[in-house]
Design a protein around this motif. Structure first.
Motif, PDB file in Angstrom:
ATOM      1  N   THR A   1      33.879  74.499 -16.926  1.00  9.95           N
ATOM      2  CA  THR A   1      34.074  72.813 -18.389  1.00  9.95           C
ATOM      3  C   THR A   1      34.005  73.532 -19.052  1.00  9.95           C
ATOM      4  O   THR A   1      32.984  74.301 -19.732  1.00  9.95           O
TER       5      THR A   1
ATOM      6  N   GLU B   1      42.197  71.459 -13.017  1.00  9.83           N
ATOM      7  CA  GLU B   1      40.893  71.597 -11.904  1.00  9.83           C
ATOM      8  C   GLU B   1      41.227  71.713 -10.590  1.00  9.83           C
ATOM      9  O   GLU B   1      40.985  72.488 -10.112  1.00  9.83           O
TER      10      GLU B   1
ATOM     11  N   ARG C   1      42.489  75.969 -10.996  1.00  6.97           N
ATOM     12  CA  ARG C   1      41.052  76.239 -10.962  1.00  6.97           C
ATOM     13  C   ARG C   1      40.774  76.656  -9.542  1.00  6.97           C
ATOM     14  O   ARG C   1      40.531  77.558  -9.027  1.00  6.97           O
TER      15      ARG C   1
ATOM     16  N   VAL D   1      37.749  74.555 -16.910  1.00  5.16           N
ATOM     17  CA  VAL D   1      38.846  74.319 -17.438  1.00  5.16           C
ATOM     18  C   VAL D   1      38.875  73.252 -18.614  1.00  5.16           C
ATOM     19  O   VAL D   1      37.199  73.102 -19.032  1.00  5.16           O
TER      20      VAL D   1
END
Length: 197
Positions: free
Chosen positions: A11, A80, A83, A96
């Protein structure tokens, strides 16, 4: 400045993304929201690849993305999912954006604002809440069996939270008000990403 050996965190905070945008010419920000959401507010210079399109053509998109990729959506949930889908086809280094595009805008990031529409998550809450309310009232005044709709909605929301997916959101994203004239096709999105490299 390009660093092809950069290791990307899972993240990224909005402030970090702002810093990277100023320092890295190889940064690729990919917005996986619906066309209407993208048109209403997006990060300047981001690429629009709606989640259903990315999921369907994940290998092709992964092959066009560089080493410094940040996936964005409204809150982080759809980014997400993107991803994980990209990681499954070999692009393990994508990050993210924490808090999504609104958090980036609130942090003073460079964004483009257009006509304002409701975010998909807000539409899901309104639809689910309205169905539950209507089924409870219908169960009281029409037939007690209508209360089963409320139970079905509750079960669906529980499943959605447990799996971090949302069937109602996927359905609502296909509604005419969530699509825009600028919704890219797979070919257009792939070409746009290819031109960036």
């Amino acid at each position: 400045m390009t660093d092809s050996t950069a290791t990307m965190p899972a993240t990224v905070a909005p402030a970090t993304l702002k810093e990277w945008a100023a320092r890295h010419d190889d940064l690729m920000v990919v917005d996986v929201r619906s066309g209407a959401e993208f048109d209403s507010l997006h990060i300047r210079g981001s690429y629009h690849v709606p989640l259903p399109l990315l999921s369907e053509h994940a290998e092709e998109f992964a092959s066009r993305m560089g080493t410094r990729v940040v996936l964005v959506c409204q809150s982080g949930a759809r980014a997400e999912q993107a991803r994980k889908r990209l990681a499954a086809v070999g692009l393990a280094g994508a990050s993210v954006l924490e808090g999504g595009v609104p958090a980036f805008a609130a942090a003073g990031g460079d964004v483009v604002r257009g006509a304002q529409t409701w975010a998909l998550e807000r539409q899901v809450r309104m639809t689910a809440g309205s169905l539950v309310l209507a089924s409870i009232l219908g169960g009281r005044f029409i037939s007690p069996k209508l209360r089963l709709v409320a139970g079905g909605i509750g079960a669906g929301l529980t499943f959605s939270a447990a799996t971090n997916s949302c069937a109602m959101g996927a359905m609502l994203s296909k509604m005419p008000w969530n699509r825009s004239a600028s919704e890219p096709t797979a070919h257009q999105a792939l070409q746009q990403l290819g031109d960036s490299r």
